[in-house]
Design an enzyme around this catalytic site. Structure first.
Site, short mmCIF file in Angstrom:
data_model
loop_
_atom_site.label_atom_id
_atom_site.label_comp_id
_atom_site.label_asym_id
_atom_site.label_seq_id
_atom_site.Cartn_x
_atom_site.Cartn_y
_atom_site.Cartn_z
CD1 TRP A 1 -2.26 -1.91 0.07
CD2 TRP A 1 -2.98 -1.41 2.13
NE1 TRP A 1 -3.31 -2.74 0.37
CE2 TRP A 1 -3.77 -2.47 1.62
CE3 TRP A 1 -3.25 -0.94 3.42
CZ2 TRP A 1 -4.81 -3.03 2.34
CZ3 TRP A 1 -4.30 -1.50 4.14
CH2 TRP A 1 -5.07 -2.54 3.61
CE LYS A 2 4.72 0.99 -4.25
NZ LYS A 2 5.32 1.36 -5.51
CG HIS B 1 9.92 -1.22 -2.61
ND1 HIS B 1 9.98 -0.06 -3.34
CD2 HIS B 1 8.90 -1.95 -3.12
CE1 HIS B 1 9.02 -0.08 -4.25
NE2 HIS B 1 8.34 -1.21 -4.14
N GLY C 1 1.50 -2.64 -6.21
CA GLY C 1 1.35 -1.33 -5.57
C GLY C 1 -0.02 -0.74 -5.90
N GLY C 2 -0.06 0.10 -6.94
CA GLY C 2 -1.27 0.85 -7.29
C GLY C 2 -2.54 0.00 -7.33
P1 PGA Z 1 3.20 -0.79 -8.77
O1 PGA Z 1 4.20 -0.98 -7.53
O2 PGA Z 1 2.35 -2.03 -8.84
O3 PGA Z 1 2.40 0.42 -8.47
O4 PGA Z 1 4.06 -0.66 -9.99
C1 PGA Z 1 4.80 -2.21 -7.25
C2 PGA Z 1 5.72 -2.12 -6.07
O5 PGA Z 1 6.40 -1.09 -5.93
O6 PGA Z 1 5.82 -3.04 -5.25
#
Ligand code: PGA
Length: 257
Positions: free
Chosen positions: A10-11, A95, A233-234
């Site tokens: 989820w960052k 990461h 991520g997104g």
């Molecule tokens: P993303 O990110 O799916 O938004 O490209 C992946 C990640 O950084 O783990």
């Protein structure tokens, strides 16, 4: 067969209530799932509550980063024990955003991997090359450098103590995923590297692919022999897209690729 793992990173996104709402929806979504593993990595202040929502489900919860020291004057950092006592069982380490924005080097990452393993947290060690490295034919060299440094003198026996995530830097958050062929070729290289270094027993280490995974490309990536799941991520920020990817993984698991 290696169990597929669909993991959401989820960052630094979602408000507290949004994170809880998403966790509830996800818990409900995963109620009867057994064929694959699912994990989420919320922002650290949410781990406790998200883990509570996930507690009666298959969903594992983890931190996006941690410090290797058990305690002390490390303003802004969290320890393995803090993650564990809040209900987390995994941690993303190395990461590309940590490596490149926060200048984390292999040595630091290696200490975190060791601390996670020693304390019973499952590390998801991320590696991946930049665009210029790929264009200059240096992908294997970069991965070799990152793997050797991040796993230096680490005892991986028993051999199910780590998960790897191949995330080409140029594919993260850019909408431009590696082609299934590029990802497969690179992930096979990583698996062979691990076997050469740690012996045949490590052959079943799970290697996730990450970088612009979405419902539209998940199937073609997840059916590749050496792709054992995705770090997303997104597309992990809504139940709609994350749920669709879970469904795709389930379908593949049921068909037994
Ligand atoms: P993303 O990110 O799916 O938004 O490209 C992946 C990640 O950084 O783990």
């Amino acid at each position: 067969m290696r169990k597929l793992l669909i993991a959401g990173n989820w960052k630094m996104n979602l408000g507290f209530q949004e994170a809880i709402d998403l966790s509830k929806k996800l818990a409900n979504y995963c109620k009867s799932i057994k064929e694959i593993d699912v994990a989420v990595f919320p922002a650290s202040p949410y781990i406790f509550q998200v883990a509570k929502e996930a507690s009666k489900t298959i969903i594992k919860v983890g931190a996006q980063n941690m410090h290797h020291e058990p305690k002390g004057a490390f303003t802004g950092e969290i320890s393995t024990k803090m993650v564990l006592t809040c209900g987390g069982s995994m941690v993303i380490i190395g990461h590309s955003e940590r490596r490149h924005i926060f200048n984390e080097n292999n040595e630091f990452i290696r200490d975190k991997v060791k601390s996670a393993i020693d304390n019973g947290l499952m590390p998801v060690l991320c590696i991946g090359e930049k665009l210029e490295d790929r264009e200059n034919g240096r992908t294997s060299e970069i991965l070799d450098y990152q793997l050797s440094g991040s796993l230096k003198d680490i005892d991986l026996s028993p051999l199910d103590k780590i998960i790897l995530a191949y995330e080409p830097v140029w594919a993260i958050g850019t909408g431009k995923n590696a082609t299934p062929e590029q990802a497969q070729e690179t992930q096979a290289f990583i698996r062979n590297w691990m076997i050469t270094k740690f012996g045949k027993g490590i052959g079943d280490v799970r290697i996730l692919y990450g970088g612009s995974v979405k419902p539209e490309n998940a199937h073609s990536l997840l059916i590749q022999e050496d792709i054992d799941g995705a770090l997303i991520g997104g597309a992990s920020l809504s139940i709609d897209s994350f749920g669709k990817i879970i469904d795709i993984a389930l379908e593949i698991a049921k068909e037994e690729k």
